[in-house]
Write a protein that holds these residues in place. Structure first.
Motif, mmCIF file in Angstrom:
data_model
loop_
_atom_site.group_PDB
_atom_site.id
_atom_site.type_symbol
_atom_site.label_atom_id
_atom_site.label_comp_id
_atom_site.label_asym_id
_atom_site.label_seq_id
_atom_site.Cartn_x
_atom_site.Cartn_y
_atom_site.Cartn_z
ATOM 1 N N GLY A 78 0.819 -1.408 0.399
ATOM 2 C CA GLY A 78 0.064 -0.148 -0.227
ATOM 3 C C GLY A 78 0.908 1.250 0.300
ATOM 4 N N PHE A 79 2.212 1.316 0.838
ATOM 5 C CA PHE A 79 2.854 2.119 0.736
ATOM 6 C C PHE A 79 3.429 2.420 -0.581
ATOM 7 N N LEU A 84 2.378 1.718 -3.467
ATOM 8 C CA LEU A 84 1.403 2.171 -4.369
ATOM 9 C C LEU A 84 0.590 3.492 -4.012
ATOM 10 N N SER A 85 0.775 4.398 -2.787
ATOM 11 C CA SER A 85 0.627 5.325 -2.283
ATOM 12 C C SER A 85 1.646 6.718 -3.310
ATOM 13 N N GLU A 86 2.689 5.418 -3.319
ATOM 14 C CA GLU A 86 4.180 6.390 -4.100
ATOM 15 C C GLU A 86 4.023 6.649 -5.220
ATOM 16 N N LEU A 107 0.071 8.881 -6.074
ATOM 17 C CA LEU A 107 -0.218 10.003 -5.503
ATOM 18 C C LEU A 107 0.509 10.658 -5.968
ATOM 19 N N PRO A 108 0.168 12.614 -6.341
ATOM 20 C CA PRO A 108 1.184 13.268 -5.985
ATOM 21 C C PRO A 108 2.549 13.040 -5.630
ATOM 22 N N SER A 109 3.586 13.104 -6.099
ATOM 23 C CA SER A 109 4.586 12.253 -5.798
ATOM 24 C C SER A 109 5.903 13.798 -5.204
ATOM 25 N N LYS A 110 5.564 13.700 -4.389
ATOM 26 C CA LYS A 110 6.876 14.421 -3.390
ATOM 27 C C LYS A 110 7.764 13.826 -2.788
ATOM 28 N N PRO A 115 7.672 12.449 0.356
ATOM 29 C CA PRO A 115 7.823 12.526 1.080
ATOM 30 C C PRO A 115 7.636 11.647 2.596
ATOM 31 N N VAL A 116 7.447 10.771 1.609
ATOM 32 C CA VAL A 116 7.251 9.019 2.958
ATOM 33 C C VAL A 116 8.308 8.725 3.629
ATOM 34 N N HIS A 171 9.653 10.397 7.404
ATOM 35 C CA HIS A 171 9.072 9.414 8.422
ATOM 36 C C HIS A 171 8.709 7.790 7.997
ATOM 37 N N HIS A 181 9.131 6.240 12.294
ATOM 38 C CA HIS A 181 8.047 5.766 11.877
ATOM 39 C C HIS A 181 7.152 4.160 12.013
ATOM 40 N N TYR A 182 7.199 4.880 10.247
ATOM 41 C CA TYR A 182 6.185 3.906 9.835
ATOM 42 C C TYR A 182 7.387 2.357 10.249
#
Lengths: 178, 178, 178, 178
Positions: free
Chosen positions: A150-151, A153-155, A158-161, A163-164, A167, A170-171
């Motif tokens: 899912g991580f 996939l979101s990359e 979603l518009p890529s910045k 940013p993940v 963090h 934490h993840y």
DNA sequence: CATGAATGAGGGTTCATTCAT
DNA sequence: AATGAATGAACCCTCATTCAT
């Protein structure tokens, strides 16, 4: 001439990545490959099989994880960090391919072994298994693989910045406690 | 006759959900709507605009989150749990629509305001903003929204076993610490 | 290598008999002959000439009537009975070839000397001539040959029950009186 | 416009009669009918069904034998003479159609009810049955029908000089005694 | 002698869309 | 308002045949 097939696959890849399966035309592929359209059909039974062949090879090249064969020995945090970081890098370098796989998985233009689930998710599961078995740890591998997937996939969706990554720590923590 | 348009939209929705934009044919839609094919083009400029109109409406109906207007007042854990649980329910009930949005976002058959990012991700961000502003808390909303979105994506893209919900608590924990 | 040509002709014959000229493909013939498709074109100018060559030879072999050289001496009834019976046997054993000749004669894919008229009808006329000249009898040979040919045609075109032979005697009677 | 379909069928008939099923192209038919090629496919599912429709109608028009409904009451000789003479006339006027039916029957491009056997042979059998039942005569109808059919076949397949009619009397004699 | 590689020409068919009523 | 009729453009694919080795 071995080059012909290579040129076809190269052309096909470009067009498929750009247009997707349905909107890619054999004409355009042929033009890009600088061969006659009919030549495609001497090398491949039809458009579908050209597609599958092309995708199979690019996937094998792109998502190859054999160079990560040894990381399962690392401690959990390092292992997860290396794994996720690497996969993120790969898909960020091959966004178009990743998107193609997602879209064509949904539209069912890909055989099972080339679908997202198989190509990405199963690979993650396998790597996780190696790690947890090696360390004799119980772990809900399915869930972890799902979360990482899912991580990823979101990359791409979603518009890529990027940013993940910041963090990640934490993840990873949630992945270790889930 | 108002009924005609309603029938068209109903038929269009069925076919688009089932086949996707490119493989849906105006012929099939017309048949399902029990109107002449040409009638589609009296009501809508072309297939594309029929598609957009249809999707706009179903999305508005489906992903409407106005009934969650008040949850932002809850404490963080309750809020996130309610939010995620609800969104999971919605997409599990409308998997086909969700998949359509993903695939057609990738293939760029959707105008910007109907793409995945806008429909799902922005909505999440808005809801999160309400919550954190109301509680005067600093929070990296973008990241949180991304993670939840990835969560939702994995739910439709991967083989469904609904396993994630059981582990929601841990997951929420990471969301609270990021 | 003589074998190559023989294999080609054998393969061509099989495919032509099975599919007819137009639906036979050089690809299928080559495959059956276990040669490269291009090899066909080294031996034969084109598909048409391969067809003609193949048919010429099989017709010569199949419809050869030299073993009936002596029957013209028999009395009329015996002669006609032998003649008709033999020709019926031949075409019943080679229905596919007979049908091919009929269809390709109609479609004009055969040169004149391989058409039905020439291969079947002329041969009948010649044999009849020998008989009636030998016996110094006047006879309308054209008509007789036509009737026998029609007889043979009905045998292949109509659903086969081999019923005609039983009534040959009556039939021969009319042939003798015409 | 009703005319369109009529024009298509007319064009199709011309081309099919001239070229046969396989060599007829939808392009040429469309051109002859003065419609766009695609229009053929709005009226008919595909080339095959256009072919069948065309042939069905022309056969119904051409080989209609309803005007011979009453001849079965005639005595045997008159009956056979009228029957054969009429059928000969018909096929001589429609040689191309007759040849088409034969060739396409052999090549199996026609549904069963349009094949030679059904269109010609069965019709003959029916007419013969009427006659012999009406006159309470035993008769091997199958054989008689076969012989007449062979007669007709020879008329189209062999070079036409219309010679057979002169000897019809003898021929009828054999039909009455067989 | 035999062939692997490549192709020009064309075929049937589908699709969204326009025209005329 | 709704439609029957017609179509331009394109698409995938097939076939016999040539080129170069």
């Amino acid at each position: 001439m071995k080059q012909t097939e290579a040129r076809i696959i190269k052309g096909a890849l470009e067009v498929f990545l750009d247009k997707g399966f349905l909107q890619a035309t054999t004409q355009e592929i042929a033009k890009k490959a600088e061969v006659a359209e009919v030549t495609l059909f001497r090398k491949f039974k039809n458009k579908q099989s050209l597609f599958e062949f092309t995708i199979t090879h690019i996937i094998a090249d792109t998502f190859d994880a054999s160079h990560m064969a040894e990381i399962y020995k690392q401690d959990e945090h390092s292992f997860l960090k290396t794994l996720i970081t690497n996969r993120l890098e790969v898909i960020n370098e091959h966004q178009a391919l990743f998107k193609l796989i997602i879209a064509e998985s949904i539209r069912e233009h890909l055989p099972k072994d080339l679908q997202f689930t198989e190509v990405i998710y199963s690979q993650l599961k396998t790597l996780l298994e190696h790690h947890y078995i090696y360390h004799h740890k119980e772990a809900n591998i399915e869930i972890k693989a799902r979360l990482i997937a899912g991580f990823l996939l979101s990359e791409v969706i979603l518009p890529s910045k990027n940013p993940v990554l910041n963090h990640l720590t934490h993840y990873i923590k949630v992945l270790t406690t889930i």
